[in-house]
Enzyme design. Structure first.
Site, short mmCIF file in Angstrom:
data_model
loop_
_atom_site.label_atom_id
_atom_site.label_comp_id
_atom_site.label_asym_id
_atom_site.label_seq_id
_atom_site.Cartn_x
_atom_site.Cartn_y
_atom_site.Cartn_z
N GLU A 147 0.83 -1.15 0.17
CA GLU A 147 -0.02 0.06 -0.14
C GLU A 147 0.97 1.07 0.19
O GLU A 147 2.07 1.13 -0.14
CB GLU A 147 -1.19 -0.02 1.25
CG GLU A 147 -1.91 -1.31 1.21
CD GLU A 147 -2.98 -0.95 2.37
OE1 GLU A 147 -3.00 0.03 3.02
OE2 GLU A 147 -3.68 -2.00 2.47
N HIS B 106 -8.76 9.63 3.81
CA HIS B 106 -8.50 8.47 2.89
C HIS B 106 -8.69 9.09 1.38
O HIS B 106 -9.73 9.68 1.08
CB HIS B 106 -9.47 7.38 2.99
CG HIS B 106 -8.86 6.24 2.55
ND1 HIS B 106 -8.77 5.90 1.09
CD2 HIS B 106 -8.04 5.04 2.80
CE1 HIS B 106 -8.33 4.74 0.88
NE2 HIS B 106 -8.01 4.23 1.97
N ARG C 47 -0.70 8.94 2.14
CA ARG C 47 -2.10 9.23 1.90
C ARG C 47 -2.15 10.74 1.71
O ARG C 47 -3.27 11.11 1.18
CB ARG C 47 -2.86 8.56 2.94
CG ARG C 47 -3.01 7.31 2.87
CD ARG C 47 -3.88 6.55 3.80
NE ARG C 47 -4.10 4.85 3.56
CZ ARG C 47 -4.93 4.40 4.49
NH1 ARG C 47 -5.23 4.80 5.72
NH2 ARG C 47 -5.02 2.96 4.30
N HIS D 38 -11.04 9.92 7.51
CA HIS D 38 -10.72 8.40 7.66
C HIS D 38 -10.21 7.96 9.08
O HIS D 38 -10.49 7.10 9.61
CB HIS D 38 -9.86 7.95 6.70
CG HIS D 38 -9.55 6.64 6.73
ND1 HIS D 38 -10.48 5.46 6.63
CD2 HIS D 38 -8.48 5.71 6.85
CE1 HIS D 38 -10.10 4.26 6.59
NE2 HIS D 38 -8.92 4.37 6.54
N ARG E 191 -0.22 8.79 9.15
CA ARG E 191 -0.34 7.56 9.24
C ARG E 191 0.05 6.70 8.18
O ARG E 191 -0.38 6.80 6.86
CB ARG E 191 -1.60 6.96 9.87
CG ARG E 191 -1.69 5.36 10.01
CD ARG E 191 -3.12 5.10 10.65
NE ARG E 191 -4.20 5.03 9.53
CZ ARG E 191 -4.50 3.90 8.79
NH1 ARG E 191 -4.00 2.92 8.96
NH2 ARG E 191 -5.63 4.30 7.82
#
Length: 659
Positions: free
Chosen positions: A191, A314, A364, A425, A460
């Site tokens: 990811e 997100h 992100r 998110h 994060r």
């Protein structure tokens, strides 16, 4: 003699009408578990309902008093895993505000980051985390969590969690050219922000699989009681009552959703595992229960709150008129999906390479800002994910839940583009805690998303959150076994020694509604709830300016005054409790954002743009923004200051009131 207490002021959120109690969930049988929807039916140690504060007539809204060794508030991965582990060492009461399905973990798609291959290293995982965190991570916390990850993943596997095997997804592939692993190994995802494949997953329903195993692990544990449809209203701390000595948490007041009774739960240790606060924004991937309850309650008992300006959006939530909050996992981009937008001539073009060297696999915060900028630049309603490079067979096997869900909306991801937009998110800030969940309030532990250990820093890294839950649940229970006992000294000279929660039953006041009456103006709750979420999205979202933040500050100050007045005038309801907390969270985010005079990680203020291609190194760089309620008689202030990791907040009050 037991006394009563009128609730202390603060704000809540409005949701839809509560559904009746649920005793089952798909693929999970709760009938055999120690789960109830009524505290009154629990076999936990309890006392009878008290009389009212004004006479001998029983107050119908004052419930019973329960005692236990561990009170766990929240039933996601961190909460349930801690409850299961704690049940080996004492009596546990676990409360969840709706049903066990209603938690962020149930919505987790991607997986859990963990180094499992000889070609990967803990150092690589640490470096990826530090890079995503933009220089604000606590290095010791990052290293400890990454290093202990394999042991904690083994805990889940022993509990029955079934992670996807490689051969189930990539049939015919004997070896992965990147990892060099055999076909009978776990299938590892990749990811955004990760330099290697290291994400263990259960298809694209990792959270559901983890919850299935945890709920089954609760079976037969006689000293573990799970109370569904119970919402914590406030924590009970010794300082709240003016008791001398170190401030300690001794339990919580808990509202039973369908009776409106407020029970008193006294505990030796209290674990907050209440998740995030995504509902503070208009658009979110979170379920309706994510209203920041744990963070707001902890603040009210003087816990330190850390880095609330860093709220992660997100990049890819499904954009569809009938899709409420369906997330499209970042794992799609790990399987070579590309983000595209229509240009002026109507052609689909990729754009992420203009914003970051890792293109679609950038962290992100970068991807969400890039999408937001492209949408504003072009005036488009959404961007698109294109994963048509894979066969339908592969996509059905790798992403079964997402594939089937998209089909319900008329989208076949093997042949069609997926319309997506960013949405709130994950809360990267929270209650300041160690990796064992230890806070500055004795016997109060914060676990998972409601905590701030320094793992995430300013942003994060994908799939680190479930890992953090696993590590913290284990470490917290272990810490309670060796923690030095707190000395509780109530100002009553005739009472004996306080050795546990049972000794507090006659000393802790019961809840009282006082002169409050039932509300005939519920529209106030829904209106304030909607207004907060809208101006937070417009003014305190992905792209911020000082002017917008000040506009939001003015609104939240007025709204919190209205909410506080409503809170005192009327009897509490679940919606009021949530609105109270949500408004407090909103102001924390606003004030933290106003104090940080640079753009870093998830906090981007256009008035303080970062140097091109560099991590900003302004006057507040590598420092944490810490909110702490000051101890001022008759006033409720909090201070907002910027501190290096490990330092404590100063004591003078500044800024607004978050009581």
């Amino acid at each position: 003699m037991s006394t009563e207490i009128r609730r202390s002021p603060s704000p809540p959120v409005a949701t839809s009408e509560p559904e009746p109690p649920t005793k089952s969930m798909s693929a999970i049988h709760l009938e055999a578990l120690p789960i109830t929807t009524s505290a009154s039916s629990s076999t936990a140690t309890s006392t009878s309902t008290s009389t009212s504060a004004t006479g001998s007539t029983p107050d119908p809204l004052v419930g019973e008093t329960f005692t236990c060794d561990y009170l766990v508030i929240g039933s996601g991965l961190a909460g349930l895993l801690a409850a299961v582990k704690a049940s080996e060492h004492g009596d546990v009461i676990c409360i969840t505000k709706k049903t066990l399905q209603d938690c962020n973990t149930m919505h987790a798609q991607g997986g859990i980051a963990c180094v499992t291959l000889p070609t990967d290293t803990v150092e690589s995982h640490v470096n990826d985390t530090l890079r995503a965190g933009a220089g604000l991570c606590n290095i010791e916390a990052v290293e400890h969590i990454a290093r202990t990850a394999p042991a904690r993943l083994e805990d889940l596997i022993k509990l029955g969690v079934k992670f996807t095997q490689r051969q189930a997804v990539r049939q015919g592939e004997v070896e992965d050219t990147e990892c060099g692993v055999s076909a009978d190994s776990y299938d590892l995802g990749k990811e955004g922000g990760h330099s290697r494949r290291r994400i263990l997953h259960a298809g694209d329903i990792t959270g559901q699989e983890v919850m299935r195993a945890l709920i089954e692990a609760c079976t037969g544990k006689k000293n573990l009681k799970i109370l569904q449809n119970h919402i914590a209203v406030d924590l009970i701390s010794t300082e709240k009552f003016g008791w001398p000595g170190q401030n300690a948490c001794v339990g919580a007041y808990v509202l039973e959703r369908f009776t409106n009774k407020v029970h008193t739960v006294l505990s030796k240790y209290t674990f907050l595992a209440t998740g995030g606060a995504g509902k503070v924004y208009l658009y979110t991937s979170n379920p309706d229960v994510a209203s920041g309850d744990g963070i707001a309650m902890a603040y009210r008992v003087y816990a330190e709150i850390n880095n609330m300006e860093f709220y992660q959006f997100h990049p890819t939530c499904l954009f569809h008129p009938h899709a409420k909050n369906f997330l499209i996992s970042e794992a799609l981009r790990g399987e070579n999906a590309k983000l595209k937008i229509r240009n002026a001539t109507g052609d689909l073009v990729e754009f992420m390479s203009q914003y970051h060297p890792m293109a679609d696999l950038a962290p992100r915060d970068v991807v969400a800002r890039a999408i937001d900028k492209e949408l504003k630049r072009t005036g488009a309603d959404c961007v698109y994910l294109d994963i048509r490079c894979h066969t339908e067979e592969f996509l059905r096997a790798r992403f079964p839940n997402i594939f089937n869900k998209l089909l319900q909306f008329g989208i076949n991801m093997a042949h069609d583009l997926i319309p997506v937009v960013p949405a709130a998110h994950y809360c990267c800030g929270g209650i300041r805690a160690t990796v064992a969940g230890v806070t500055n309030v004795k016997n109060l532990y914060a676990l998972g998303e409601c905590s701030s250990t320094g793992l995430h820093g300013a942003n994060r890294l994908a799939s680190n959150s479930l890992l953090e839950c696993c590590v913290m649940a284990h470490e917290a229970v272990q810490h309670t076994l060796t923690a030095s006992p707190v000395v509780i000294t109530p100002p009553i000279f005739s009472c004996g020694p306080i050795t546990g929660p049972k000794d507090l039953v006659e000393l802790i006041p019961k809840w009282s509604s006082g002169p409050a009456c039932d509300s005939d103006e519920a529209v106030v709750i829904s209106h304030n709830w909607d207004e907060i979420r809208r101006f937070m999205w417009d003014y305190v979202g992905i792209f911020r300016t000082t002017k917008r933040l000040l506009r939001a500050k003015n609104r939240i100050v007025l709204l919190r005054k209205e909410i506080e007045q409503y809170y005192w005038d009327f009897r509490i309801t679940p919606d009021l409790v949530e609105l109270r907390n949500l408004a407090s969270i909103a102001e924390m985010i606003i004030d933290s954002a106003l104090k940080r005079k640079e753009s870093i990680g998830l906090h981007y203020n256009a008035d303080f743009p970062p140097p091109e291609g560099e991590i900003p190194k302004g006057p507040h760089w590598v420092k944490n923004s810490v909110l702490k309620r000051a101890r001022v008689v008759h006033h409720s202030y909090y201070l907002s200051c910027f501190l290096p990791p490990g330092e404590s907040a100063i004591s003078e009050p500044t800024l607004g009131d978050h009581s």
